[in-house]
Design a protein around this motif. Structure first.
Motif: not given
Length: 236
Positions: A202-218
């Motif tokens: 999506g041509a977006a910064p990866p940091g926020p997406a990674v943080l959301r994903n990891v937080t949601g999974g955890a």
């Protein structure tokens, strides 16, 4: 703006491929999180390998079939809408060809062409393929490439299954004492990968997406594990 060109068509095709890739990544992400939450929750209540495998397989099949069915229904509805729009356009072209030509001229004028150039382009497009011209310019539809519900359903099924296999295998293959740690580690690593991939597509910064994903999974694994542990302690 101008009439659709080869470059624009290529851009539309690329956009469609990117949408499929994003859907595949999100489907895999759903499979990872939902199955991880399920098997970790069961692991909080029992260490029995057969129970973990049964629960994981049940979750995998239920989730993948649900995703496939939902995608099939959704895309079928979209395809029906596209067909209805094309059918109405055919009727209008048959019954009101001059009005439809003027409409096409107006749309091309709104895209930045002069009136004279827009009329010449509209006449050429109409002579070549009137329905295709109106479908592309007015509706944004390619009559030869309508959305396929079966393709969407299979893609969702396979993406979810691929994602779900990771936590399932991570839970049932290692020795008993390592199962939870291996599963949590694998799932969090996968969350990083899917978050990064979806952001890049999506041509977006990866940091926020990674943080959301990891937080949601955890969070999902923590909640289900705590629930399984409490139910086991309560003798449920």
């Amino acid at each position: 703006m101008t009439p659709p060109t080869h470059d624009e068509s290529s851009g539309n095709a690329l956009g469609a491929r990117l949408n499929w890739l994003r859907a595949a990544v999100l489907g895999a992400n759903d499979g990872i999180v939902s199955t991880a939450g399920l098997v970790v929750g069961v692991a909080g209540a029992t260490e029995d390998r057969s129970a973990l495998l049964t629960a994981g397989l049940a979750g995998l099949l239920a989730g993948s079939l649900s995703m496939a069915a939902g995608e099939y229904v959704s895309v079928s509805t979209q395809r029906d809408s596209e067909r209805a729009a094309l059918s109405e356009e055919k009727r209008q072209l048959r019954e009101e060809p001059e009005a439809e030509l003027e409409e096409l001229v107006g749309m091309l004028t709104e895209r930045g062409l002069s009136r004279a150039v827009a009329r010449e382009a509209a006449e050429q497009l109409t002579r070549r393929d009137a329905l295709r011209a109106h479908a592309s310019v007015e509706l944004g539809i390619d009559p030869d490439e309508l959305t396929n519900p079966w393709h969407a359903a299979w893609a969702s099924f396979l993406a979810f299954t691929a994602g779900a296999l990771l936590p399932l295998l991570a839970m049932v293959l290692p020795p008993e004492g390592w199962r939870l740690a291996v599963t949590v580690g694998c799932v969090l690593a996968a969350m990083v990968m899917t978050g990064w991939s979806s952001a890049r597509l999506g041509a977006a910064p990866p940091g926020p997406a990674v943080l959301r994903n990891v937080t949601g999974g955890a969070l999902a694994m923590a909640v289900t594990y705590a629930t399984g542990t409490l139910l086991d302690a309560a003798g449920a």
